[in-house]
Design a protein around this motif. Structure first.
Motif, PDB file in Angstrom:
ATOM      1  N   ILE A   1       0.880  -1.157   0.109  1.00 40.50           N
ATOM      2  CA  ILE A   1      -0.029   0.004  -0.069  1.00 40.50           C
ATOM      3  C   ILE A   1       0.735   1.261  -0.067  1.00 40.50           C
ATOM      4  O   ILE A   1       0.723   2.145  -0.933  1.00 40.50           O
ATOM      5  CB  ILE A   1      -0.858   0.064   1.238  1.00 40.50           C
ATOM      6  N   PHE A   2       1.911   1.472   0.891  1.00 39.86           N
ATOM      7  CA  PHE A   2       2.753   2.290   1.057  1.00 39.86           C
ATOM      8  C   PHE A   2       3.837   2.538  -0.212  1.00 39.86           C
ATOM      9  O   PHE A   2       4.031   3.483  -0.695  1.00 39.86           O
ATOM     10  CB  PHE A   2       3.501   2.402   2.363  1.00 39.86           C
ATOM     11  N   LYS A   3       4.156   1.221  -0.719  1.00 41.55           N
ATOM     12  CA  LYS A   3       5.102   1.178  -1.710  1.00 41.55           C
ATOM     13  C   LYS A   3       4.425   1.663  -3.156  1.00 41.55           C
ATOM     14  O   LYS A   3       4.785   2.338  -3.862  1.00 41.55           O
ATOM     15  CB  LYS A   3       5.591  -0.181  -2.080  1.00 41.55           C
ATOM     16  N   ALA A   4       3.041   1.428  -3.120  1.00 42.22           N
ATOM     17  CA  ALA A   4       2.393   1.831  -4.598  1.00 42.22           C
ATOM     18  C   ALA A   4       2.338   3.505  -4.437  1.00 42.22           C
ATOM     19  O   ALA A   4       2.220   4.020  -5.399  1.00 42.22           O
ATOM     20  CB  ALA A   4       0.876   1.194  -4.566  1.00 42.22           C
ATOM     21  N   SER A   5       2.432   4.276  -3.237  1.00 42.14           N
ATOM     22  CA  SER A   5       2.377   5.482  -3.315  1.00 42.14           C
ATOM     23  C   SER A   5       3.739   6.145  -3.098  1.00 42.14           C
ATOM     24  O   SER A   5       3.758   7.217  -2.751  1.00 42.14           O
ATOM     25  CB  SER A   5       1.366   5.834  -1.987  1.00 42.14           C
ATOM     26  N   SER A   6       4.783   5.354  -3.370  1.00 41.43           N
ATOM     27  CA  SER A   6       6.229   5.867  -3.138  1.00 41.43           C
ATOM     28  C   SER A   6       6.429   6.301  -1.859  1.00 41.43           C
ATOM     29  O   SER A   6       6.294   7.396  -1.408  1.00 41.43           O
ATOM     30  CB  SER A   6       6.086   7.090  -4.243  1.00 41.43           C
TER      31      SER A   6
END
Length: 452
Positions: free
Chosen positions: A162-167
């Motif tokens: 989730i956080f990785k998809a938002s950089s």
């Protein structure tokens, strides 16, 4: 030789108090003064001596009026001064050791702090340390703590999808920019000074460029990806966006440097609607120009948000970025127009409250919009994982083992297991055959050993 002293005045005041003294308008005669007794008056330190002409050759021909910065203690008195004759009499009593009022009386009272002239003890300077200001400071400190908690959350779940998809790197940058904007309120809380006036624009505008520059660039990447109509690969990594964000921050820093060199903010005096004095930082036309730069960044972000309004995205982050950008544009226009209207005559507490509203509506609302749905999705996925994890399935099977054993007989269960093994073998042979065909097609140099 007989000399009449009837019309000769004794001037007991100091020389600087007697120079330039205006004569009474009711007579055009010039008084005869005897300056031998100058400096022998009995006025106290808070008063000054004013000679009274045409009193003849006698002591006490003066008044003791209040100096600048003091006021007469008897507010109802029609004449705001002490009579010199009375002071001389009380002073003589003091020398003779008699009861007198010279030691404890004939003093003017000091004005309140910051007052140059006054008629009573009313305040002349606005007291900035009020309950409202302290309440806003506490809320601002809590916002800083929550921002640090968000930063720790991103650091802990750095590899979470989730956080990785938002950089995750940009999330940390956005949090850092919001904390810089919060620090402006901490810097501007005490009384204005030259250092604080210089530091406040740096914290606010650099933090603003980090927050909304990052949001605009993240939206810009989505626009470019969905605008591509060919089969070529779009390589817009975080490093590419970081270089562009560095350029935005460099432009802001360059402008702020020029501002501080050419026309740095200074402390100026102003008054409230109640005529109370206070000090504030000047802004000048440089301040309005950098507000125009903030307006350009937000306008660009709004235009990008409009272009991706129908683009599907993982976890739908663009929608929340759009909300944050539209909200920041509205509050920036509203607060700046309100500040321009109320700048003259507004109190420091009102100005601080407007700065508080501007910063928290732009920074805090953006953080809440970005992180609230991420935390909600992470918790929902965690609950789904717990329900569907193999361990829970094993526990469920173990709890139902006794009941299934009673309902199913052994021959039937054994027969089903045998049929399941045969089905698995059949599927494994098909997978092996397909793998062999694929290897032969992709490696033409390998000689075929059998028919297709």
């Amino acid at each position: 030789m007989d000399i009449s002293l009837k019309y000769v005045d004794i001037d007991q005041c100091d020389a600087q108090d007697s120079i330039g003294l205006e004569e009474p308008k009711e007579t055009g005669n010039k008084p005869n003064r005897l300056n031998t007794f100058m400096g022998t008056h009995r006025c106290k330190k808070s008063t000054k001596c004013v000679p009274v002409p045409f009193q003849g050759f006698k002591r006490g021909s003066y008044h003791c009026t209040c100096k600048r910065g003091y006021y007469f203690p008897d507010l109802s008195a029609s004449r705001k001064y002490f009579y010199g004759k009375v002071l001389e009499e009380e002073y003589d009593k003091m020398l003779r050791g008699e009861f007198n009022s010279y030691e404890d009386d004939f003093e003017c009272l000091a004005c309140s702090e910051g007052c140059e002239d006054c008629v009573d003890d009313s305040a002349c300077v606005y007291d900035i340390y009020r309950a409202l200001r302290y309440a806003l400071l506490v809320i601002n400190c809590l916002a800083v703590l929550f921002s640090l908690a968000f930063a720790a959350l991103v650091y802990k779940y750095w590899q979470n999808k989730i956080f990785k998809a938002s950089s995750s790197r940009f999330l940390e940058i956005i949090i850092s920019g919001a904390i810089m904007m919060y620090m402006e309120l901490l810097v501007s809380f005490p009384r204005a000074s030259k250092v604080r006036c210089i530091l406040s624009p740096w914290l606010h505008h650099v933090g603003f460029s980090l927050v909304y520059g990052s949001l605009a660039l993240k939206t810009w990447r989505v626009v470019l990806i969905f605008r591509v109509r060919s089969a070529r690969k779009m390589a817009i990594t975080d490093s590419v966006l970081l270089r562009r964000l560095s350029a935005i921050v460099l432009l802001y820093s360059s402008y702020l440097t020029v501002w501080m060199v050419i026309q740095p903010p200074v402390v100026e005096s102003s008054v409230t609607a109640d005529k109370l004095k206070y000090e504030r930082c000047t802004k000048g036309w440089f301040g309005y120009m950098i507000l125009a730069a903030d307006f350009v960044v937000l306008s660009w972000g709004m235009w990008l948000s409009f272009k991706v309004r129908k683009a599907p995205q993982v976890y739908n982050e663009s929608r929340f970025i759009s909300y944050a950008t539209y909200n920041a544009m509205f509050i920036m226009c509203f607060i700046n127009v309100l500040s321009a209207v109320l700048r003259d005559g507004s109190s420091p507490s009102m100005t601080y409250a407007m700065d508080f509203a501007y910063i928290h509506v732009t920074a805090s609302v953006a953080l809440v919009l970005l992180f609230s749905h991420k935390i909600f999705l992470a918790m929902a996925m965690k609950n789904d994982y717990r329900r569907t994890s193999p361990r829970n399935n094993i526990l469920s099977v173990s709890s139902m083992e006794g009941r299934l054993t009673e309902e199913l007989d052994a021959p039937t269960l054994g027969g089903e297991n045998h049929e399941l093994k045969l089905e698995i073998k059949r599927l494994a042979s098909k997978v092996a055959l397909l793998q062999s065909q694929l290897m032969t097609e992709q490696n033409r140099h390998v000689k075929k050993t059998g028919s297709s």
